[in-house]
Design a protein around this motif. Sequence first.
Motif, mmCIF file in Angstrom:
data_model
loop_
_atom_site.group_PDB
_atom_site.id
_atom_site.type_symbol
_atom_site.label_atom_id
_atom_site.label_comp_id
_atom_site.label_asym_id
_atom_site.label_seq_id
_atom_site.Cartn_x
_atom_site.Cartn_y
_atom_site.Cartn_z
ATOM 1 N N ASN A 1 0.847 -1.195 0.000
ATOM 2 C CA ASN A 1 0.000 0.000 0.000
ATOM 3 C C ASN A 1 0.878 1.239 0.000
ATOM 4 O O ASN A 1 1.925 1.266 0.653
ATOM 5 C CB ASN A 1 -0.904 0.011 1.237
ATOM 6 C CG ASN A 1 -1.785 -1.208 1.289
ATOM 7 O OD1 ASN A 1 -2.453 -1.544 0.330
ATOM 8 N ND2 ASN A 1 -1.772 -1.886 2.426
ATOM 9 N N VAL A 2 0.426 2.269 -0.722
ATOM 10 C CA VAL A 2 1.189 3.511 -0.845
ATOM 11 C C VAL A 2 0.297 4.683 -0.446
ATOM 12 O O VAL A 2 -0.815 4.811 -0.952
ATOM 13 C CB VAL A 2 1.677 3.716 -2.296
ATOM 14 C CG1 VAL A 2 2.472 5.016 -2.422
ATOM 15 C CG2 VAL A 2 2.492 2.529 -2.773
ATOM 16 N N GLU A 3 0.787 5.510 0.462
ATOM 17 C CA GLU A 3 0.114 6.752 0.837
ATOM 18 C C GLU A 3 1.154 7.860 0.856
ATOM 19 O O GLU A 3 2.312 7.616 1.203
ATOM 20 C CB GLU A 3 -0.522 6.629 2.222
ATOM 21 C CG GLU A 3 -1.661 5.634 2.287
ATOM 22 C CD GLU A 3 -2.272 5.550 3.665
ATOM 23 O OE1 GLU A 3 -2.133 6.511 4.450
ATOM 24 O OE2 GLU A 3 -2.879 4.509 3.958
ATOM 25 N N THR A 4 0.742 9.065 0.494
ATOM 26 C CA THR A 4 1.665 10.202 0.457
ATOM 27 C C THR A 4 1.048 11.389 1.174
ATOM 28 O O THR A 4 -0.129 11.692 0.977
ATOM 29 C CB THR A 4 1.991 10.589 -1.000
ATOM 30 O OG1 THR A 4 2.412 9.436 -1.714
ATOM 31 C CG2 THR A 4 3.076 11.642 -1.056
ATOM 32 N N PHE A 5 1.846 12.047 2.012
ATOM 33 C CA PHE A 5 1.413 13.265 2.702
ATOM 34 C C PHE A 5 2.561 14.249 2.689
ATOM 35 O O PHE A 5 3.619 13.993 3.273
ATOM 36 C CB PHE A 5 0.985 12.956 4.144
ATOM 37 C CG PHE A 5 0.472 14.154 4.887
ATOM 38 C CD1 PHE A 5 -0.777 14.683 4.593
ATOM 39 C CD2 PHE A 5 1.244 14.763 5.854
ATOM 40 C CE1 PHE A 5 -1.249 15.800 5.271
ATOM 41 C CE2 PHE A 5 0.782 15.878 6.537
ATOM 42 C CZ PHE A 5 -0.473 16.400 6.245
ATOM 43 N N LYS A 6 2.365 15.349 1.975
ATOM 44 C CA LYS A 6 3.377 16.404 1.855
ATOM 45 C C LYS A 6 4.716 15.860 1.362
ATOM 46 O O LYS A 6 5.780 16.211 1.865
ATOM 47 C CB LYS A 6 3.540 17.162 3.171
ATOM 48 C CG LYS A 6 2.306 17.958 3.563
ATOM 49 C CD LYS A 6 2.544 18.800 4.786
ATOM 50 C CE LYS A 6 1.308 19.627 5.091
ATOM 51 N NZ LYS A 6 1.541 20.567 6.186
ATOM 52 N N GLY A 7 4.659 14.957 0.375
ATOM 53 C CA GLY A 7 5.866 14.415 -0.236
ATOM 54 C C GLY A 7 6.486 13.243 0.491
ATOM 55 O O GLY A 7 7.428 12.637 0.001
ATOM 56 N N VAL A 8 5.971 12.910 1.666
ATOM 57 C CA VAL A 8 6.487 11.769 2.425
ATOM 58 C C VAL A 8 5.643 10.552 2.069
ATOM 59 O O VAL A 8 4.435 10.532 2.301
ATOM 60 C CB VAL A 8 6.438 12.028 3.947
ATOM 61 C CG1 VAL A 8 6.914 10.803 4.712
ATOM 62 C CG2 VAL A 8 7.282 13.248 4.301
ATOM 63 N N VAL A 9 6.278 9.551 1.489
ATOM 64 C CA VAL A 9 5.593 8.337 1.057
ATOM 65 C C VAL A 9 5.665 7.299 2.165
ATOM 66 O O VAL A 9 6.726 7.051 2.730
ATOM 67 C CB VAL A 9 6.234 7.775 -0.240
ATOM 68 C CG1 VAL A 9 5.630 6.433 -0.617
ATOM 69 C CG2 VAL A 9 6.077 8.776 -1.373
ATOM 70 N N GLN A 10 4.523 6.709 2.469
ATOM 71 C CA GLN A 10 4.470 5.627 3.453
ATOM 72 C C GLN A 10 4.108 4.352 2.716
ATOM 73 O O GLN A 10 3.093 4.273 2.038
ATOM 74 C CB GLN A 10 3.428 5.907 4.528
ATOM 75 C CG GLN A 10 3.318 4.787 5.533
ATOM 76 C CD GLN A 10 2.306 5.092 6.627
ATOM 77 O OE1 GLN A 10 1.953 6.226 6.861
ATOM 78 N NE2 GLN A 10 1.860 4.058 7.284
#
Length: 105
Positions: free
Chosen positions: A62-71
């Motif tokens: 799974n990929v999530e991004t918040f303010k350029g930070v990828v989790q």
Amino acid sequence: MKHITLPLAAIVLAAAALTGLAGCQSTPTRESTGQYMDDTAITGKVKAAIFNEPSLKSTEVNVETFKGVVQLSGFVSSQADMAKATSLAQSVMGVVSVRNDMRLK
């Protein structure tokens, strides 16, 4: 001397516009509209990179991004797969950093 007065409706509209613009700014826990669009694009590019890597089972990452930070989260088969997914994510333009929350199966 003439006094120029603005109609009440114009003042209300101006106040609403300024309030709306303030709502578009980012906060530590909320993205601006532009950041959201950028993060959506980054997420799509990272997902595509992982999907196009034959050694990874992309449906389990799974990929999530918040303010350029990828989790990255989900499950992978080996440390090598974990490193490969992290490396692919870091190679995408616009990624600030990658948080690896993946687990070995």
